[in-house]
Write a protein that holds these residues in place. Sequence first.
Motif, short mmCIF file in Angstrom:
data_model
loop_
_atom_site.label_atom_id
_atom_site.label_comp_id
_atom_site.label_asym_id
_atom_site.label_seq_id
_atom_site.Cartn_x
_atom_site.Cartn_y
_atom_site.Cartn_z
N ARG A 177 46.49 36.02 34.20
CA ARG A 177 47.00 35.36 35.41
C ARG A 177 46.49 36.08 36.66
N ARG A 180 42.79 35.32 37.14
CA ARG A 180 42.58 33.98 37.69
C ARG A 180 42.88 33.98 39.19
N CYS A 276 44.27 29.84 29.83
CA CYS A 276 45.39 29.28 30.59
C CYS A 276 46.65 30.10 30.36
#
Length: 280
Positions: A177, A180, A276
């Motif tokens: 996370r 990203r 993801c």
Amino acid sequence: MPPRTAVTGRSHEPRRRFAEELRLLRAKKGNSLRKLGEILGWDASLFGKLESGKTLGSPEVVEALAQHYGAEDWLLTLWELAVGDKTQFKEQYRRYMALECEALSLWHYAVGVLPGLLQTEEYAREVLAAGGLTGAELTQQIEARIGRRDLLAGDDPPQFRTILSETVFRTPLRDARAWREQLDVLAEAADQPHITLQVLPHGRRLHSLACTDVMFLRLLDGRVVAYTESALHGELVEEADQVERLQRAYDAVRDLALTPDESRKFIGQMLEEVPCDPST
């Protein structure tokens, strides 16, 4: 004996006190920032940054202010105390940081780590922690590094070009996370009109900056200085012939890099490769 109390009510922290005194001196003189810039020959935005505490400026700027305000006997001393404040950057970076905040434009090349001007808080945390910082010192250095990002914000930011080795992108953060988020920041930066971002992909020929990060600063007086950094050493380079030699090396790297449009597509591809977040 009763505790000592403040006489002036002003900050005891050198950096804040320096900014406060500059504001008071200008108010007493009755100058606007624009008028001050016209008198001393520097851009008015520099004096605004000095008075807000965003930069400490160079000795040349502070000396000019001290002479203008008739404060030669103490303003430079206060500036030296602010520059020497160890709550900000380490000694070898301080002169460079003062120049960075005054630069009209900046050109940069990164071997393996993003420039501080583009780092998120989590990226800065992991990089600094990997360098051995912990506790309060780690927190202070993260705050100082994140504060540098203000340089590229505002109404009149300097032009900034960075060339990032593909190694930068192949060395992700441990948290997907956070990685990203960092890539998103790079993608957004690449779309800014005052920022040019290029990627140097693997497989290009060897070049003389293969082991050296470098930042060039074009200053208000027309000079260009460079700051080079390796894993163990950083050096401010001001001699014209050495700066020119580094610039030629930088030009060679730029010729090998992807174009800005190709580089934006590269970042997009890297974003697609990040797993993801299962919580979203």
